[in-house]
Scaffold this active site. Structure first.
Site, PDB file in Angstrom:
ATOM      1  N   SER A 126       0.809  -1.345   0.108  1.00 41.48           N
ATOM      2  CA  SER A 126       0.069   0.022   0.005  1.00 41.48           C
ATOM      3  C   SER A 126       0.765   1.382  -0.142  1.00 41.48           C
ATOM      4  O   SER A 126       2.104   1.286   0.504  1.00 41.48           O
ATOM      5  CB  SER A 126      -0.755   0.192   1.134  1.00 41.48           C
ATOM      6  OG  SER A 126      -1.306   1.321   1.574  1.00 41.48           O
ATOM      7  N   TYR A 150      -1.046   0.085  10.144  1.00 41.17           N
ATOM      8  CA  TYR A 150      -1.383  -0.617   8.990  1.00 41.17           C
ATOM      9  C   TYR A 150      -0.230  -0.635   7.991  1.00 41.17           C
ATOM     10  O   TYR A 150       0.271  -1.486   7.338  1.00 41.17           O
ATOM     11  CB  TYR A 150      -2.627  -0.056   8.171  1.00 41.17           C
ATOM     12  CG  TYR A 150      -2.952  -0.444   6.962  1.00 41.17           C
ATOM     13  CD1 TYR A 150      -3.554  -1.662   6.813  1.00 41.17           C
ATOM     14  CD2 TYR A 150      -2.480   0.216   5.901  1.00 41.17           C
ATOM     15  CE1 TYR A 150      -3.654  -2.044   5.689  1.00 41.17           C
ATOM     16  CE2 TYR A 150      -2.913  -0.079   4.586  1.00 41.17           C
ATOM     17  CZ  TYR A 150      -3.708  -1.529   4.386  1.00 41.17           C
ATOM     18  OH  TYR A 150      -3.836  -1.961   3.158  1.00 41.17           O
ATOM     19  N   LYS A 154       2.186  -3.561   6.819  1.00 42.67           N
ATOM     20  CA  LYS A 154       2.359  -3.818   5.494  1.00 42.67           C
ATOM     21  C   LYS A 154       3.928  -3.867   5.016  1.00 42.67           C
ATOM     22  O   LYS A 154       4.122  -4.793   4.285  1.00 42.67           O
ATOM     23  CB  LYS A 154       1.809  -2.956   4.556  1.00 42.67           C
ATOM     24  CG  LYS A 154       0.021  -3.073   4.483  1.00 42.67           C
ATOM     25  CD  LYS A 154      -0.056  -4.501   3.693  1.00 42.67           C
ATOM     26  CE  LYS A 154      -1.830  -4.584   3.574  1.00 42.67           C
ATOM     27  NZ  LYS A 154      -1.774  -6.166   2.898  1.00 42.67           N
TER      28      LYS A 154
END
Lengths: 324, 324
Positions: A126, A150, A154
């Site tokens: 991402s 997050y 990732k």
């Protein structure tokens, strides 16, 4: 050839499944085009099986070792690991994010390592792995500095996939996705949820709230583009990737204001006027930390492409909704 | 103030312990200078306790949750997390490297998170987080691309420490150490072991084998410099670190040939002639992937300094050995 999709009940997982069933074939790790004999869709809720005999639906927790060991076997030649706790939710529930975004990813890789059959593994990353002070256009050589849990999770998944690939445990490829817009359905807990909502809700005749300033630049990819990129990334030969398995996928750099102008151009000013503005500092803090553009030279050399412009993305969304 | 050192029986752990006992004080997370009332040394082998009543020795596995929960408590104001499986060994034994370099680091951070007292945590990282095609001088903004499992595990530890710090679970600082030379003692399983061996063994009148080409550039820091940097990094105020808790510590960029020339200048040509040359591809592959220099502007602005030159490092090593 057995193919597995984690997050198979999700929006991208379902679209990917439909496309894989339609095309019926994928290239395996040795470069051979193979017929897809079984497509396993794993998710915490039951995936739609498309009434297709090739589909197996597995419902459960992807961090559950027993479930995943029963699901992944030495015949599983390709894995699309899409399941994730989205950015806003991983920020709100730290332990859940760590369990799904980190532990489940590692579990999947360790099962492959133990089986020893070296499947292809496509891992979606991402824009959220970047952050802090960034150049206007992020390069492949720009350091990661995630400003959300997050993004950190990732980035850790990327490192694992690269090392497991380097060691020959899997044939991995990390595809860093731009923000996907326009997603169908309802708002979700992603900090970027508004990037679909400000288009989707007005087109449905509903009000939408824009939580960020209109000059914020986003790096966007359509759902169609995302599915095409996931499959193209899967099909790449490992040798083409070199010393890093990570690829920044092409996107469009569009400001929120330009998105709204495109909506007005496609659907009229009445539609665009359904958007109101109310800054949300929690959303803005996370989304502002993401790059508004990155260099796509590597992706282009690998044959990966972006959408033409945001108006075409809106038109494709309208067509997809009409087609159901 | 209770201070904990993991890897407390190791070479750096013991030196750090001795220095902390000598200076007797450290700055806590709120900026207050505190007296060190207890120094806990955890390691898989029993640490030397210096006959000092402030020292507690804990012997066991740092990946053991029960042991670590019994060892770290809400009074543990500062943790120096030095324990690691070195590069060559983490490459040879993947599971052991993951368990100590990744799982144990996360366990330590999670115990702090659960306790909620936000201790200072100093985590040592390494040149090994870099790799692939690198600029001649690596910048703070250069992407990590580890080419060893050790490097990947250290890079993951950095991401965890940064995110746990951002969320306020710990007050972390990641100090990326140059290769430490000259280490006393015996060769170890680090790929960089030769960087001490080619100096130490000849000074002991023993033969040494150089496994890399003499034009290879290493980024070096002396043991004295390492201890000074660990303490200086601990003492920094969190606010001074900004959006990233990671600091590339200053070092010296020295070629292997220059190291040997310095040995000859300090100890004579007879000593330097005890080195023979036999390339080891496994060592060379890993060590060549590391940067030969990185930019030290950020470290310098934070008041961190390097050694003067490699000849002074050799002389300091000789003095330290004489002093026992």
């Amino acid at each position: 050839m057995k193919v597995l999709i984690t997050g198979g009940a999700g929006f991208l997982g379902q679209r990917l499944a439909r496309q894989l069933l339609a095309q019926g074939r994928l290239t395996d790790s040795s470069g051979q085009l193979q017929t897809i004999s079984e497509l396993v869709l794993v998710d915490v809720v039951a995936a739609h099986d498309f009434g297709d005999a090739r589909v197996t639906v597995v419902t459960g927790d992807i961090a559950d070792g027993a479930l995943m060991r029963a699901t992944v076997d030495a015949q599983t030649a390709s894995i699309f690991h899409l399941a994730a706790i989205v950015s806003g939710q991983a920020e709100a529930d730290f332990e859940l994010g760590m369990r799904i975004n980190l532990d489940a990813s590692r579990l999947l890789l360790d099962i492959c390592r133990e089986l020893g059959h070296k499947p292809k593994v496509v891992f979606t990353s991402s824009v959220a792995v970047y952050g802090g002070k960034l150049p206007e256009v992020v390069l492949d050589t720009t350091a990661l500095n995630p400003q959300s849990s997050y993004g950190a999770q990732k980035a850790i998944g990327e490192l694992l996939l690269n090392d497991y690939s380097r060691r020959g445990f899997v044939d991995g490829r990390v595809l860093r996705l731009p923000t996907i817009s326009v997603r169908p359905g309802k708002p979700n807990k992603a900090a970027s949820s508004f990037a679909s909502g400000i288009i989707r809700e007005p087109l449905n005749g509903e009000a939408a709230v824009c939580p960020v300033s209109t000059d914020l630049r986003l790096w966007l990819l359509s759902p169609r583009g995302a599915i095409a990129s996931l499959i193209a990334g899967h099909e790449l030969a490992a040798e083409a990737l070199g010393a890093s398995r990570t690829v920044n996928l092409p996107g469009l750099s569009v400001s929120v204001g330009e998105m709204i102008a495109a909506l007005e151009a496609v659907a009229g000013s009445e539609t665009a006027q359904r958007i109101s503005y109310a800054p949300d500092p929690a959303v803005e803090r996370i989304v502002k930390s993401w790059p508004g553009a990155w260099d796509t030279a590597r992706a282009a050399a690998l044959g990966l492409t972006a959408d033409a412009d945001f108006a075409s993305i809106i038109r494709a969304y309208i067509d997809d909704v009409k087609a159901g």
